[in-house]
Design a protein around this motif. Sequence first.
Motif, PDB file in Angstrom:
ATOM      1  N   LEU B  52       0.769  -1.132  -0.223  1.00  0.00           N
ATOM      2  CA  LEU B  52       0.085  -0.085   0.013  1.00  0.00           C
ATOM      3  C   LEU B  52       0.873   1.295  -0.058  1.00  0.00           C
ATOM      4  O   LEU B  52       0.406   2.326   0.488  1.00  0.00           O
ATOM      5  N   THR B  53       2.014   1.163  -0.366  1.00  0.00           N
ATOM      6  CA  THR B  53       2.937   2.205  -0.098  1.00  0.00           C
ATOM      7  C   THR B  53       3.868   2.276  -1.541  1.00  0.00           C
ATOM      8  O   THR B  53       4.350   1.252  -2.159  1.00  0.00           O
ATOM      9  N   ILE B  54       3.721   3.338  -2.219  1.00  0.00           N
ATOM     10  CA  ILE B  54       4.489   3.674  -3.435  1.00  0.00           C
ATOM     11  C   ILE B  54       5.625   4.771  -3.264  1.00  0.00           C
ATOM     12  O   ILE B  54       5.223   5.499  -2.174  1.00  0.00           O
ATOM     13  N   SER B  55       6.493   4.876  -3.976  1.00  0.00           N
ATOM     14  CA  SER B  55       7.612   6.145  -3.797  1.00  0.00           C
ATOM     15  C   SER B  55       8.158   6.334  -5.047  1.00  0.00           C
ATOM     16  O   SER B  55       8.166   5.661  -6.000  1.00  0.00           O
ATOM     17  N   THR B  56       8.828   7.643  -5.234  1.00  0.00           N
ATOM     18  CA  THR B  56       9.357   8.114  -6.257  1.00  0.00           C
ATOM     19  C   THR B  56      10.279   9.172  -5.729  1.00  0.00           C
ATOM     20  O   THR B  56      10.463   9.428  -4.588  1.00  0.00           O
ATOM     21  N   VAL B  57      11.105   9.713  -6.817  1.00  0.00           N
ATOM     22  CA  VAL B  57      12.182  10.690  -6.589  1.00  0.00           C
ATOM     23  C   VAL B  57      11.489  11.714  -7.380  1.00  0.00           C
ATOM     24  O   VAL B  57      11.546  12.036  -8.603  1.00  0.00           O
ATOM     25  N   ASP B  58      11.479  13.017  -6.529  1.00  0.00           N
ATOM     26  CA  ASP B  58      10.959  14.174  -7.015  1.00  0.00           C
ATOM     27  C   ASP B  58      11.632  15.481  -6.537  1.00  0.00           C
ATOM     28  O   ASP B  58      11.713  16.548  -7.253  1.00  0.00           O
ATOM     29  N   HIS B  59      11.824  15.643  -5.244  1.00  0.00           N
ATOM     30  CA  HIS B  59      12.120  16.846  -4.706  1.00  0.00           C
ATOM     31  C   HIS B  59      13.342  17.467  -4.957  1.00  0.00           C
ATOM     32  O   HIS B  59      13.568  18.580  -5.169  1.00  0.00           O
ATOM     33  N   ASN B  60      14.460  16.755  -5.296  1.00  0.00           N
ATOM     34  CA  ASN B  60      15.868  17.187  -5.344  1.00  0.00           C
ATOM     35  C   ASN B  60      16.658  16.813  -6.698  1.00  0.00           C
ATOM     36  O   ASN B  60      17.752  17.035  -6.836  1.00  0.00           O
ATOM     37  N   LEU B  61      15.548  16.222  -7.313  1.00  0.00           N
ATOM     38  CA  LEU B  61      16.216  15.769  -8.796  1.00  0.00           C
ATOM     39  C   LEU B  61      16.467  17.115  -9.733  1.00  0.00           C
ATOM     40  O   LEU B  61      15.662  17.907  -9.794  1.00  0.00           O
ATOM     41  N   PRO B  62      17.529  16.988 -10.203  1.00  0.00           N
ATOM     42  CA  PRO B  62      17.850  18.073 -11.223  1.00  0.00           C
ATOM     43  C   PRO B  62      16.882  17.754 -12.482  1.00  0.00           C
ATOM     44  O   PRO B  62      16.569  16.548 -12.663  1.00  0.00           O
ATOM     45  N   THR B  63      16.741  18.672 -13.077  1.00  0.00           N
ATOM     46  CA  THR B  63      15.836  18.564 -14.326  1.00  0.00           C
ATOM     47  C   THR B  63      16.451  18.779 -15.679  1.00  0.00           C
ATOM     48  O   THR B  63      16.019  19.098 -16.699  1.00  0.00           O
ATOM     49  N   ASP B  64      17.913  18.542 -15.691  1.00  0.00           N
ATOM     50  CA  ASP B  64      18.715  18.419 -16.998  1.00  0.00           C
ATOM     51  C   ASP B  64      18.650  17.044 -17.366  1.00  0.00           C
ATOM     52  O   ASP B  64      18.158  16.110 -16.698  1.00  0.00           O
ATOM     53  N   ASP B  65      19.253  16.926 -18.569  1.00  0.00           N
ATOM     54  CA  ASP B  65      19.049  15.468 -19.133  1.00  0.00           C
ATOM     55  C   ASP B  65      20.326  14.430 -18.572  1.00  0.00           C
ATOM     56  O   ASP B  65      20.069  13.185 -19.023  1.00  0.00           O
ATOM     57  N   THR B  66      21.040  14.990 -17.814  1.00  0.00           N
ATOM     58  CA  THR B  66      22.129  14.037 -17.437  1.00  0.00           C
ATOM     59  C   THR B  66      21.635  13.365 -16.010  1.00  0.00           C
ATOM     60  O   THR B  66      22.609  12.616 -15.376  1.00  0.00           O
ATOM     61  N   ARG B  67      20.531  13.742 -15.532  1.00  0.00           N
ATOM     62  CA  ARG B  67      20.284  13.067 -14.128  1.00  0.00           C
ATOM     63  C   ARG B  67      20.081  11.732 -14.036  1.00  0.00           C
ATOM     64  O   ARG B  67      20.433  11.235 -12.852  1.00  0.00           O
ATOM     65  N   SER B  68      19.647  11.160 -15.055  1.00  0.00           N
ATOM     66  CA  SER B  68      19.741   9.583 -14.773  1.00  0.00           C
ATOM     67  C   SER B  68      21.123   9.057 -14.831  1.00  0.00           C
ATOM     68  O   SER B  68      21.264   7.727 -14.264  1.00  0.00           O
ATOM     69  N   GLU B 401      13.122  18.222 -17.711  1.00  0.00           N
ATOM     70  CA  GLU B 401      12.765  17.020 -17.190  1.00  0.00           C
ATOM     71  C   GLU B 401      11.800  17.259 -16.073  1.00  0.00           C
ATOM     72  O   GLU B 401      11.756  18.405 -15.554  1.00  0.00           O
ATOM     73  N   SER B 402      10.993  16.475 -15.403  1.00  0.00           N
ATOM     74  CA  SER B 402       9.880  16.338 -14.571  1.00  0.00           C
ATOM     75  C   SER B 402      10.634  16.351 -13.025  1.00  0.00           C
ATOM     76  O   SER B 402      11.503  16.004 -12.821  1.00  0.00           O
ATOM     77  N   GLY B 403       9.897  17.166 -12.001  1.00  0.00           N
ATOM     78  CA  GLY B 403      10.309  16.915 -10.764  1.00  0.00           C
ATOM     79  C   GLY B 403       9.774  18.242 -10.057  1.00  0.00           C
ATOM     80  O   GLY B 403       9.007  18.951 -10.717  1.00  0.00           O
ATOM     81  N   CYS B 404       9.836  18.366  -8.830  1.00  0.00           N
ATOM     82  CA  CYS B 404       9.285  19.678  -8.034  1.00  0.00           C
ATOM     83  C   CYS B 404      10.290  20.739  -8.560  1.00  0.00           C
ATOM     84  O   CYS B 404       9.706  22.106  -8.396  1.00  0.00           O
ATOM     85  N   SER B 405      11.598  20.592  -8.646  1.00  0.00           N
ATOM     86  CA  SER B 405      12.311  21.623  -9.398  1.00  0.00           C
ATOM     87  C   SER B 405      12.050  22.977  -8.408  1.00  0.00           C
ATOM     88  O   SER B 405      12.120  23.276  -7.355  1.00  0.00           O
ATOM     89  N   MET B 406      11.966  24.468  -9.465  1.00  0.00           N
ATOM     90  CA  MET B 406      11.944  25.315  -8.779  1.00  0.00           C
ATOM     91  C   MET B 406      10.730  26.108  -7.875  1.00  0.00           C
ATOM     92  O   MET B 406      10.597  26.965  -7.650  1.00  0.00           O
TER      93      MET B 406
END
Lengths: 198, 465
Positions: B52-68, B401-406
């Motif tokens: 019943l728990t899911i997770s993702t990374v969003d808050h501190n991810l960079p949004t440039d295309d080298t992040r992976s 790229e996607s994420g909480c970002s700015m």
Amino acid sequence: MEKFRKLTSIVAPLDRANVDTDQIIPKQFLKRIERTGFGEFAFFDWRYLEDGVLNPDFILNEDRYLGANILAGGRNFGSGSSREHAPWALMEMGYKAIISTSFADIFRNNCMQNGLLPVILEEAEVDTIMARALRGTGYEVTVDLASQTVKDDLGLNADFDIDPFRKNSLMAGLDDVGVTMEFSKEIDLYEGSQTKRW
Amino acid sequence: MFEKIWARHIVAEPQDQPALIYIDLHLVHEVTSPQAFEALRLTNRKVRRPDLTISTVDHNLPTDDTRSEVIKDPIARIQVDTLRKNCEETGITLYDVDSKAQGIVHVIGPEQGYTQPGMTIVCGDSHTSTHGAFGSLAFGIGTSEVEHVLATQTLRQRKPQTMEVRFNGELKQGVTAKDMILAAIGKMGTAGGTGYVIEYTGAAIRGLDMAGRMTVCNMTIEAGARAGLIAPDETTFEWMRGRKFVPKGEKFDRAAEQWRALASDEDATFDTLIEIDCDDLEPFVTWGTNPGQVTRITDKVPSPEDFDDIADRSSAESALEYMGLKGGTAIEDIQIDRVFIGSCTNARIEDLRSASQIVKGRKVASSVRAQIMPGSTLTKLLAEKEGLDQIFMEAGFEWRESGCSMCLGMNPDILVPGERCASTSNRNFEGRQGKGGRTHLVSPEMAAAAAISGHFVDVRDWETE
């Protein structure tokens, strides 16, 4: 969690409404994976100048408020983000109780999970405390959780409300998870009753 | 509706204690969870319901295309790696940086079909209120409560009071869900909802699509209320149909029948009622440092003297100083340096479509840097399929790229001191988008129009191709 019973301390006044959790601990310091290490960054944008030197104009930096365990704040204290890093940072700064006329819900909850007591008083009472703390040096109040009172030597005698469950947890230093674990049978029963819904 | 959801989730109501409420869905991200997992390890406790728990990374991810490949900030990298390790150890599904389902946690929950009417949903993030748009009881929690939910799948809660916010009438062209909620916060203040669960009702709410409803519920917390609800209806079900984790076929019909029954009773009573007339609503723009400091696009920045209350006056004074604004300045005369279209408030495909209509065939003002961070990787891919990325990039927007970002500037996307930003996010707090940065909250349409014009403009007057 440390027990909270009775606390006498000088009061540090932060006379500002809507102090939000972004102010209390800015986001660039939320990347730590520990519960500690946030205190030095509390109120970072107000507390330090560009070169990292303490900002002499920020009231909590004044000598007369150093060592305070009680913070008096404006209304809607702790609004915004749910970051528990905010109470962690305030506690590391030395604060054990915060007095205001109102707190944001999530922040207040987070405080109580950590033994940091949020005290809600009437506006006139907070104004009195704020004014007395601003006026001189060494102004002290006593926050007594058992009797739910805040008193000083100048005649202030204020009552505050607190959820009895939270009061008990704070006084005994109990964390919620331990208490709830005793209900595992009820949780099992609830889960058993939730058969596939459709 | 709130009463029904609440009653169905009570596990225990011990005397003199807050009720124990069962949690149907727990969303986890990298910033507010590491200390909770650590506490479980220290006390030898297990995650009760990883399913019943899911997770993702969003808050501190960079949004440039080298992040992976690599997150350059070593502390952010440790935090993301810690979530990976915690999910692996506990069996929690993680939508990692390279997953199509990665995105802002409050965008992907609904997008994947995890969010469903009648559920209780929590996350260590105050904008969890977003999910209330589906008629689920959803609210943000702190890290100790994250630990509590991981260990017990329950939460201790005193029953909140209820407030109805009724949006009467119909929105005019160019006026959006963002303007509705900014108007409501302007009216209630940032603490007006403290202690309440808000239910949004009225013709204008019924007229909103799901993205708009999520925008309204998302900013509930900015009025101080932890949760905001909208009764599910056919709009809700049509939006949900076919999503990955939504029941299919006959199961869907049975589920929809139950969801319909959740809707508010005609005679439901609330502790407080606030009404807002949407017929004469205009686009709104914040001028200060909290979302309640907001006014209409045709209005002027207020002066401290305009406020009777002493605290409001001194708040306005410090806000104007921080924002570098003078009372009496027309909102349309405020020049901007940056535009951010993103966040869990306004970065869904519908938001991007609306903004693209404004931008199409035009160019971003030379003095403005404009960026778009889609709410999820899936949203980004869908937008690219529809050609929206081309419209934005031809106009001079950066397509990232996607994420909480700015929205909160935990990643490298931040304002520099003094920069002024038209932002589709949810908080205009001091330093929120970067120390010294000045944030004005607006709708995606208003942000797009400001990017083109270099200053705020009334999007109702905008001619689209």
